[in-house]
Design a protein around this motif. Structure first.
Motif, PDB file in Angstrom:
ATOM      1  N   GLY A 267       0.823  -1.202   0.000  1.00 30.32           N
ATOM      2  CA  GLY A 267       0.000   0.000   0.000  1.00 30.32           C
ATOM      3  C   GLY A 267       0.859   1.255   0.000  1.00 30.32           C
ATOM      4  O   GLY A 267       1.943   1.283   0.587  1.00 30.32           O
ATOM      5  N   THR A 268       0.361   2.319  -0.655  1.00 28.55           N
ATOM      6  CA  THR A 268       1.132   3.565  -0.751  1.00 28.55           C
ATOM      7  C   THR A 268       0.347   4.780  -0.257  1.00 28.55           C
ATOM      8  O   THR A 268       0.802   5.905  -0.415  1.00 28.55           O
ATOM      9  N   ASN A 269      -0.821   4.555   0.346  1.00 22.83           N
ATOM     10  CA  ASN A 269      -1.673   5.656   0.796  1.00 22.83           C
ATOM     11  C   ASN A 269      -1.601   5.787   2.320  1.00 22.83           C
ATOM     12  O   ASN A 269      -2.262   5.044   3.043  1.00 22.83           O
TER      13      ASN A 269
ATOM     14  N   SER B 118       4.542   5.290   2.783  1.00 25.46           N
ATOM     15  CA  SER B 118       4.051   4.210   3.629  1.00 25.46           C
ATOM     16  C   SER B 118       2.561   4.025   3.374  1.00 25.46           C
ATOM     17  O   SER B 118       1.938   4.798   2.644  1.00 25.46           O
ATOM     18  N   ASP B 119       1.982   3.006   3.994  1.00 22.36           N
ATOM     19  CA  ASP B 119       0.536   2.809   3.937  1.00 22.36           C
ATOM     20  C   ASP B 119      -0.150   3.355   5.183  1.00 22.36           C
ATOM     21  O   ASP B 119      -1.307   3.065   5.450  1.00 22.36           O
ATOM     22  N   GLY B 120       0.579   4.159   5.936  1.00 23.30           N
ATOM     23  CA  GLY B 120       0.092   4.705   7.188  1.00 23.30           C
ATOM     24  C   GLY B 120       0.631   3.961   8.392  1.00 23.30           C
ATOM     25  O   GLY B 120       0.561   4.447   9.519  1.00 23.30           O
TER      26      GLY B 120
ATOM     27  N   ARG C 286      -3.495   2.444  -1.607  1.00 30.56           N
ATOM     28  CA  ARG C 286      -4.376   1.938  -0.554  1.00 30.56           C
ATOM     29  C   ARG C 286      -3.674   2.052   0.790  1.00 30.56           C
ATOM     30  O   ARG C 286      -2.444   1.984   0.869  1.00 30.56           O
ATOM     31  N   SER C 287      -4.458   2.200   1.851  1.00 24.36           N
ATOM     32  CA  SER C 287      -3.887   2.307   3.185  1.00 24.36           C
ATOM     33  C   SER C 287      -3.824   0.930   3.846  1.00 24.36           C
ATOM     34  O   SER C 287      -4.324  -0.061   3.311  1.00 24.36           O
ATOM     35  N   HIS C 288      -3.232   0.893   5.027  1.00 21.72           N
ATOM     36  CA  HIS C 288      -2.978  -0.388   5.700  1.00 21.72           C
ATOM     37  C   HIS C 288      -4.272  -1.145   5.997  1.00 21.72           C
ATOM     38  O   HIS C 288      -4.327  -2.369   5.886  1.00 21.72           O
TER      39      HIS C 288
END
Length: 494
Positions: free
Chosen positions: A236-238, A257-259, A278-280
């Motif tokens: 994820g990259t959000n 990071s993904d958060g 998308r986030s974690h």
């Protein structure tokens, strides 16, 4: 004729980390541990109307599209025969729940040992007394976050499994797993921070439960215990949409990071990987995403793999910077490589997406690309753009696999005599930018690979035959500004 299991082996899902007792209770109250969660997002159509895209969840889609079924009946888990196409949820958190279990949270090695037992149990339930099925039997392991570390502990720790145990695993797919630990504000989670078992993400602790020898700086190696080509990492990259701890996590994890998990820590060495904005977890999370599902099923069940890398031959400089270079001044620059891949017909997802504006583009210095001898590299550090798995059964027209590759190369900016140079040129200007259409057709001799540049032709055109090389196929790339390079494609049947 004996039944053929491959590639539709049983799928075991291993969920991620639950921090507090409340989260553990919520986790154990869910029969599918989050594998059943979907999402609804919107996109704008040609007439400016907003349309919903409903992703029903990995669980439901696997049932509807591939005939899988769960392992529950009448409120209990099935204890007799299971069909091959079964989805089993590894409920390792139940021991930590005070209502169902003893209240004791399993360590990662203990959970890994339980996974081993589960795999053998599923084998017996699927195969029974059928010797042919026993010979064919394998499982696919799918895991989110810390679940991926449990899977790796099972695969890598010699105190937990042996070669025969690991041979029962066909493929592994991880979503947002901190394969190299978790860093907050640039610092690895301390090993002494035992509260809620957060120290599980300390690299020294990870090395211990993976059974890695010495004191490795990175712990993202499978250490020869499992083939990394059968291990897929979805990243994820959000970081913006991860709301855990009221936003504190995303603030500490930061961009790239993904958060929670840094992009550079979310992959296994030498394994194929894909990236999505998308986030974690959460409504914009990585598990409950169309992008994740499409990568999952293509990796597990697909029959063609395509890998793309870029070799660079020339990186032009803006005229003002080139003039300074010709005058003998010191020029320094690094470069972003952006790559987005989508199969034909995909309106709502991308298989992989690395972009500068989401801080997920590949970064290389000029010396890494064109002066490897000055950086102690044996060869140029050419960026690997993508690894995509494709499925010929999804072809709707003809016999050709078709996907698009949005490819862009830009500079981070230039320094002249160690000073940033903003004059005359625009920062972030692209040296190369185009959308390529790649067509792959299986033939008796292997593959026929064609390409075309959509800046020059409509995507409906047949395209140009790619140059065949000993290692695959080569697509020449160039721009009017002077950029030159080659897209190197490796294509193989699975």
């Amino acid at each position: 004729m004996p039944a053929q299991l491959a590639p539709f082996f049983p799928i075991i899902y291993v969920r991620g980390y639950a921090m507090t007792s409340g989260e553990i209770a919520e986790t154990t109250s869910s029969p599918y541990m989050g594998f059943n969660l979907g999402s609804t997002k919107v996109r704008q159509s040609w007439d400016k109307k907003v349309q919903r895209h409903i992703f029903e969840s990995p669980l439901i889609r696997l049932m509807k599209e591939y005939g899988y079924r769960d392992s529950f009946s009448d409120g209990s888990e099935l204890e007799d025969r299971l069909p091959t196409k079964s989805i089993i949820i590894y409920r390792y958190y139940e021991t930590a729940d005070t209502d169902i279990g003893s209240g004791k949270t399993l360590s990662i090695p203990e959970a890994a040992a339980g996974l081993k037992v589960l795999i053998h149990t599923v084998k017996q339930q699927v195969c029974g007394d059928d010797k042919d099925l026993h010979k064919q039997f394998k499982v696919h392991l799918v895991a989110h976050s810390m679940g991926g570390l449990i899977v790796r502990s099972f695969l890598q720790n010699d105190k937990i499994s042996n070669k025969a145990d690991r041979a029962l695993v066909a493929k592994v797919f991880t979503y947002a797993t901190p394969h190299n630990g978790i860093d907050m504000a640039g610092v690895n989670v301390p090993g002494i921070l035992g509260l809620w078992d957060i120290n599980n993400f300390n690299r020294k602790k990870i090395a211990e439960f993976l059974g890695l020898s010495g004191k490795p700086e990175r712990v993202d190696s499978l250490d020869g215990k499992f083939d990394p080509q059968r291990f897929f990492c979805f990243v994820g990259t959000n970081h913006r949409d991860y709301d855990v701890a009221k936003g504190l996590s995303r603030a500490l994890a930061g961009e790239m990071s993904d958060g929670l998990v840094k992009i550079e820590n979310a992959t296994v060495a030498d394994a194929p990987r894909a990236f999505a904005y998308r986030s974690h977890s959460g409504h914009y999370g990585i598990v409950n995403s169309e992008e994740g599902y499409q990568n999952l099923v293509r990796f597990l069940f697909g029959d063609v793999r395509a890998d793309g890398s870029l070799t660079v031959e020339a990186l032009p400089l803006p005229p003002s910077v080139q003039k300074a270079k010709d005058e003998g001044r010191e020029i320094r620059a690094s470069y972003y490589f952006e790559a987005t891949v989508a199969p034909r017909g995909a309106f709502s997802f991308r298989l992989t997406e690395r972009r500068r504006d989401t801080f997920s583009a590949i970064l290389r210095s000029y010396d890494e690309l064109l002066r490897a001898d000055q950086t102690n590299l044996a060869a140029p550090r050419s960026p690997v753009l993508f690894s995509v798995f494709l499925d010929t059964t999804k072809i709707t027209v003809g016999h050709t696999l078709v996907f698009s590759l949005e490819l862009a190369v830009s500079s981070t900016g230039y320094t002249i005599d160690k000073k940033f140079w903003p004059d005359q040129h625009v920062e972030g200007e692209y040296l190369f930018r185009d959308t390529l259409i790649i067509r792959i057709t299986r033939t008796a001799e292997g593959f026929n690979v064609r390409y075309l540049n959509t800046n020059e032709k409509w995507s409906e055109a047949t395209g140009t035959l790619a140059n065949k090389t000993a290692d695959g196929y080569t697509v020449p790339l160039s721009s009017n500004k002077g950029f030159k390079g080659n897209l190197q494609l490796a294509v193989q049947s699975l």
